[in-house]
Design a protein around this motif. Structure first.
Motif, PDB file in Angstrom:
ATOM      1  N   ILE A 101       0.836  -1.198   0.000  1.00 40.50           N
ATOM      2  CA  ILE A 101       0.000   0.000   0.000  1.00 40.50           C
ATOM      3  C   ILE A 101       0.877   1.257   0.000  1.00 40.50           C
ATOM      4  CG2 ILE A 101      -1.689   1.343   1.308  1.00 40.50           C
ATOM      5  CD1 ILE A 101      -2.851  -1.103  -0.050  1.00 40.50           C
ATOM      6  N   ALA A 102       1.962   1.234   0.768  1.00 35.24           N
ATOM      7  CA  ALA A 102       2.867   2.384   0.821  1.00 35.24           C
ATOM      8  C   ALA A 102       3.532   2.628  -0.532  1.00 35.24           C
ATOM      9  CB  ALA A 102       3.934   2.165   1.892  1.00 35.24           C
ATOM     10  N   ILE A 103       3.847   1.568  -1.247  1.00 34.62           N
ATOM     11  CA  ILE A 103       4.445   1.703  -2.578  1.00 34.62           C
ATOM     12  C   ILE A 103       3.499   2.451  -3.512  1.00 34.62           C
ATOM     13  CG2 ILE A 103       5.030   0.411  -4.676  1.00 34.62           C
ATOM     14  CD1 ILE A 103       6.278  -1.721  -2.862  1.00 34.62           C
ATOM     15  N   ASN A 104       2.223   2.122  -3.429  1.00 38.39           N
ATOM     16  CA  ASN A 104       1.231   2.769  -4.291  1.00 38.39           C
ATOM     17  C   ASN A 104       0.789   4.122  -3.741  1.00 38.39           C
ATOM     18  OD1 ASN A 104       0.220   0.716  -6.539  1.00 38.39           O
ATOM     19  ND2 ASN A 104       0.732  -0.456  -4.700  1.00 38.39           N
TER      20      ASN A 104
ATOM     21  N   ILE B 190      -4.184  -0.501  -6.315  1.00 37.81           N
ATOM     22  CA  ILE B 190      -3.623  -1.767  -6.802  1.00 37.81           C
ATOM     23  C   ILE B 190      -4.649  -2.509  -7.658  1.00 37.81           C
ATOM     24  CG2 ILE B 190      -2.659  -3.993  -6.111  1.00 37.81           C
ATOM     25  CD1 ILE B 190      -1.736  -2.690  -3.523  1.00 37.81           C
ATOM     26  N   THR B 191      -5.884  -2.564  -7.203  1.00 36.20           N
ATOM     27  CA  THR B 191      -6.906  -3.319  -7.923  1.00 36.20           C
ATOM     28  C   THR B 191      -7.245  -2.709  -9.283  1.00 36.20           C
ATOM     29  OG1 THR B 191      -8.606  -2.121  -6.656  1.00 36.20           O
ATOM     30  CG2 THR B 191      -7.972  -4.295  -5.857  1.00 36.20           C
ATOM     31  N   LYS B 192      -6.983  -1.432  -9.455  1.00 34.52           N
ATOM     32  CA  LYS B 192      -7.223  -0.791 -10.752  1.00 34.52           C
ATOM     33  C   LYS B 192      -6.295  -1.337 -11.827  1.00 34.52           C
ATOM     34  CE  LYS B 192      -9.235   3.611  -9.274  1.00 34.52           C
ATOM     35  NZ  LYS B 192      -9.030   5.076  -9.121  1.00 34.52           N
ATOM     36  N   ARG B 193      -5.213  -2.006 -11.392  1.00 36.97           N
ATOM     37  CA  ARG B 193      -4.312  -2.619 -12.362  1.00 36.97           C
ATOM     38  C   ARG B 193      -5.002  -3.792 -13.064  1.00 36.97           C
ATOM     39  NH1 ARG B 193      -0.993  -0.829 -14.718  1.00 36.97           N
ATOM     40  NH2 ARG B 193       0.771  -2.278 -14.561  1.00 36.97           N
ATOM     41  N   VAL B 194      -6.076  -4.286 -12.481  1.00 40.89           N
ATOM     42  CA  VAL B 194      -6.869  -5.334 -13.127  1.00 40.89           C
ATOM     43  C   VAL B 194      -7.892  -4.689 -14.045  1.00 40.89           C
ATOM     44  CG1 VAL B 194      -8.382  -7.323 -12.775  1.00 40.89           C
ATOM     45  CG2 VAL B 194      -6.536  -6.846 -11.145  1.00 40.89           C
ATOM     46  N   SER B 195      -8.764  -3.881 -13.460  1.00 40.57           N
ATOM     47  CA  SER B 195      -9.735  -3.081 -14.221  1.00 40.57           C
ATOM     48  C   SER B 195     -10.457  -2.156 -13.248  1.00 40.57           C
ATOM     49  CB  SER B 195     -10.745  -3.965 -14.963  1.00 40.57           C
ATOM     50  OG  SER B 195     -11.659  -4.548 -14.045  1.00 40.57           O
ATOM     51  N   ILE B 196     -11.065  -1.113 -13.777  1.00 40.52           N
ATOM     52  CA  ILE B 196     -11.794  -0.160 -12.933  1.00 40.52           C
ATOM     53  C   ILE B 196     -12.983  -0.843 -12.261  1.00 40.52           C
ATOM     54  CG2 ILE B 196     -13.144   1.968 -12.892  1.00 40.52           C
ATOM     55  CD1 ILE B 196     -10.202   2.464 -13.312  1.00 40.52           C
TER      56      ILE B 196
ATOM     57  N   LEU C  68      -2.561  -9.961  -5.330  1.00 41.43           N
ATOM     58  CA  LEU C  68      -2.429  -8.528  -5.616  1.00 41.43           C
ATOM     59  C   LEU C  68      -1.260  -7.909  -4.861  1.00 41.43           C
ATOM     60  CD1 LEU C  68      -6.195  -7.483  -5.604  1.00 41.43           C
ATOM     61  CD2 LEU C  68      -4.673  -7.536  -7.581  1.00 41.43           C
ATOM     62  N   ILE C  69      -1.077  -8.327  -3.613  1.00 41.62           N
ATOM     63  CA  ILE C  69       0.046  -7.825  -2.815  1.00 41.62           C
ATOM     64  C   ILE C  69       1.370  -8.215  -3.465  1.00 41.62           C
ATOM     65  CG2 ILE C  69       1.306  -8.109  -0.636  1.00 41.62           C
ATOM     66  CD1 ILE C  69      -1.419  -8.354   0.748  1.00 41.62           C
ATOM     67  N   LEU C  70       1.512  -9.482  -3.806  1.00 38.76           N
ATOM     68  CA  LEU C  70       2.773  -9.978  -4.374  1.00 38.76           C
ATOM     69  C   LEU C  70       3.075  -9.329  -5.721  1.00 38.76           C
ATOM     70  CD1 LEU C  70       2.534 -13.773  -3.455  1.00 38.76           C
ATOM     71  CD2 LEU C  70       3.798 -11.969  -2.272  1.00 38.76           C
ATOM     72  N   LEU C  71       2.065  -9.183  -6.569  1.00 38.56           N
ATOM     73  CA  LEU C  71       2.272  -8.541  -7.871  1.00 38.56           C
ATOM     74  C   LEU C  71       2.634  -7.071  -7.720  1.00 38.56           C
ATOM     75  CD1 LEU C  71      -0.594 -10.070 -10.061  1.00 38.56           C
ATOM     76  CD2 LEU C  71       1.845 -10.557 -10.189  1.00 38.56           C
ATOM     77  N   SER C  72       2.037  -6.411  -6.730  1.00 38.25           N
ATOM     78  CA  SER C  72       2.355  -5.007  -6.483  1.00 38.25           C
ATOM     79  C   SER C  72       3.806  -4.835  -6.063  1.00 38.25           C
ATOM     80  CB  SER C  72       1.419  -4.447  -5.400  1.00 38.25           C
ATOM     81  OG  SER C  72       1.695  -3.083  -5.164  1.00 38.25           O
ATOM     82  N   LEU C  73       4.304  -5.757  -5.252  1.00 39.48           N
ATOM     83  CA  LEU C  73       5.703  -5.705  -4.814  1.00 39.48           C
ATOM     84  C   LEU C  73       6.649  -5.983  -5.983  1.00 39.48           C
ATOM     85  CD1 LEU C  73       5.360  -7.606  -1.421  1.00 39.48           C
ATOM     86  CD2 LEU C  73       5.715  -5.157  -1.718  1.00 39.48           C
ATOM     87  N   ILE C  74       6.271  -6.939  -6.825  1.00 40.95           N
ATOM     88  CA  ILE C  74       7.096  -7.259  -7.999  1.00 40.95           C
ATOM     89  C   ILE C  74       7.139  -6.071  -8.947  1.00 40.95           C
ATOM     90  CG2 ILE C  74       7.262  -8.717 -10.059  1.00 40.95           C
ATOM     91  CD1 ILE C  74       6.012 -10.975  -8.388  1.00 40.95           C
ATOM     92  N   GLU C  75       5.998  -5.410  -9.110  1.00 41.25           N
ATOM     93  CA  GLU C  75       5.918  -4.286 -10.041  1.00 41.25           C
ATOM     94  C   GLU C  75       6.791  -3.112  -9.609  1.00 41.25           C
ATOM     95  OE1 GLU C  75       2.382  -2.207 -12.609  1.00 41.25           O
ATOM     96  OE2 GLU C  75       2.131  -2.278 -10.441  1.00 41.25           O
ATOM     97  N   TYR C  76       7.055  -3.020  -8.322  1.00 40.22           N
ATOM     98  CA  TYR C  76       7.900  -1.933  -7.826  1.00 40.22           C
ATOM     99  C   TYR C  76       9.298  -2.009  -8.425  1.00 40.22           C
ATOM    100  CZ  TYR C  76      10.400   1.100  -4.534  1.00 40.22           C
ATOM    101  OH  TYR C  76      11.176   2.087  -3.977  1.00 40.22           O
ATOM    102  N   LYS C  77       9.754  -3.213  -8.720  1.00 44.64           N
ATOM    103  CA  LYS C  77      11.087  -3.413  -9.291  1.00 44.64           C
ATOM    104  C   LYS C  77      11.051  -3.738 -10.786  1.00 44.64           C
ATOM    105  CE  LYS C  77      13.610  -2.772  -5.621  1.00 44.64           C
ATOM    106  NZ  LYS C  77      14.595  -1.661  -5.561  1.00 44.64           N
ATOM    107  N   ALA C  78       9.968  -4.335 -11.237  1.00 46.77           N
ATOM    108  CA  ALA C  78       9.865  -4.711 -12.646  1.00 46.77           C
ATOM    109  C   ALA C  78       8.473  -4.336 -13.158  1.00 46.77           C
ATOM    110  CB  ALA C  78      10.095  -6.217 -12.811  1.00 46.77           C
TER     111      ALA C  78
END
Length: 435
Positions: free
Chosen positions: A62-65, A72-78, A356-366
């Motif tokens: 959450i802090a990353i976003n 985070i969920t908007k990365r799937v769809s609105i 969603l948590i794990l993908l958000s953390l991965i996205e921070y670096k990639a």
């Protein structure tokens, strides 16, 4: 780069610890200790990985976003973001999470001193008094760090230390017994699954917003500074949780040879009574009440802040009052009813939250495209939603047969491979479209 001072960071970390440390967290480790016996240390390591690691990662995500789970969920769809976030906040808030915590507080903090024939009336009166305090503490989120981090958390920790130290010095404890089923051959895996059942990763997605808001209220607005402070606060809370879980889990190990218990609350009640008598019961009541109170305050505040963002024209204190009143009404349905209704919903949405948590953390670096988020969520939901239906007693023989081939399906972890498959398939589809 602007940075919060160490004292304020410490208090935010203590607040986060208190928010996480609810009733479920209090009763899971002792039962694990009883069942794991001589394999306790390996089992508690597994419990810490999922029971502490995932929630801390959720706060960091959450802090990353820099905002709420909705980002985070908007990365799937609105549309998915709106529906899933609403369900999540209602589930961990006024419908299930808050009333369940209040009921556990009542069952362990008040009922030992009351007669069963006054149960309904006592529950109603207790719930009113309880939620008055919750509402007052939730009215001003900027003061929550001081009220919880500075005052309630030290009292909570002191009560836990007194119970554990008293048990150690009383001489009633003995050595651990042979491990029970599941802990004799795979204690690490069993501990991981037990920590998974705390479902604190969902709460982390709500508490993350509270932590970010608290940091911003101290004048910190730089994204990297917010992330660093939230990460440190998460580590502080995590260390506190590890220490407490290990200590109260040890009570389960030591008391098991004398008597077998059906759940963690019975173990704690036994330890308290054997050590301090009626005073021990009172100490346990204080621990449980404070643990549930702080969790409820955090959830009411998180829900209030989220819904205020969705409905900005409605004042925060009005939304908080509405959430508190709904929680009060739901709490009087009774603990068993609340649990029976909540489990199917939580089983369905919890794996999606983890992904969603794990993908958000991965996205921070990639950098990840929306396709990866969609594929992972679809793969996860195909299993987790059906798991939720199974909890309701709705089963389809064909799906049972197909899903039985998935590793860990019967343990509630069958969604792991479909989530990975969803990512891989999305990658191929994306490449095909580009070519």
């Amino acid at each position: 780069m602007e940075q919060l001072n160490r004292k304020d960071t410490l208090f935010i970390g203590l607040m986060l610890f208190a928010l996480f440390f609810g009733a479920g967290n209090l009763i899971f480790p002792p039962f694990l200790g009883q069942e794991a016996g001589t394999n306790y240390w390996i089992a508690i390591l597994g419990f810490v990985i999922t029971g502490v690691g995932l929630p801390v990662l959720g706060v960091i995500a959450i802090a990353i976003n820099g905002s709420s789970i909705e980002t985070i969920t908007k990365r799937v769809s609105i549309r998915f973001a709106i529906i899933f976030t609403f369900i999540l906040y209602l589930a961990i808030g006024p419908f299930f999470g808050i009333p369940r915590a209040m009921n556990v507080s009542f069952e362990m903090g008040a009922m030992p001193f009351l007669s069963d024939h006054v149960y309904d009336a006592a529950l109603f009166i207790y719930s009113i008094l309880f939620f008055i305090v919750v509402y007052w503490l939730s009215l001003n989120p900027s003061k929550m760090v001081k009220r919880i981090g500075n005052i309630i958390t030290p009292i909570l920790l002191a009560a836990i230390i007194l119970l554990v130290a008293g048990s150690a010095l009383s001489g009633f404890v003995t050595g651990g017994q042979a491990p029970g089923e599941g802990y004799s051959t795979n204690p690490l895996t069993s501990g991981i699954l037990e920590g998974y059942l705390t479902m604190d990763a969902i709460a982390a997605l709500a508490f993350g917003l509270v932590i970010v808001s608290s940091i911003k209220e101290h004048g910190i607005n730089n994204k990297q500074s917010i992330l660093k402070t939230a990460s440190i606060a998460g580590i502080i809370a995590g260390i506190g949780l590890v220490v407490v879980y290990t200590a109260i889990g040890w009570l389960g190990v030591q008391s098991a040879p004398q008597q077998t218990f059906e759940n963690g609350s019975q173990i704690l009640s036994y330890a308290a009574n054997q050590t301090f008598g009626i005073t021990g019961t009172l100490i346990l009541g204080i621990i449980v009440t404070l643990a549930c109170l702080t969790t409820c305050v955090g959830l009411v505040t998180a829900c209030g802040q989220y819904f205020h963002g969705v409905f900005p024209k409605v004042r925060y204190h009005i939304l908080t009052l509405i959430i508190t009143i709904i929680s009060l009404a739901a709490a009087n349905l009774g603990l068993n009813t609340i649990i029976s209704i909540s489990i199917p919903v939580l089983v369905a949405i919890y794996p999606i939250a983890i992904v969603l948590i794990l993908l958000s953390l991965i996205e921070y670096k990639a950098s990840l495209s929306k396709a990866y988020f969609r594929g992972a969520v679809i793969g996860t939901a195909l299993i987790s939603v059906y798991d939720g239906l199974r909890e309701l007693g709705i089963e389809l023989s064909l799906l049972n047969h197909l899903y039985s081939f998935l590793p860990l399906f019967e343990l509630g972890l069958g969604w792991i491979w479909p989530a990975a498959a969803g990512i891989i398939i999305s990658r191929f589809i994306r490449k095909a479209r580009v070519n």
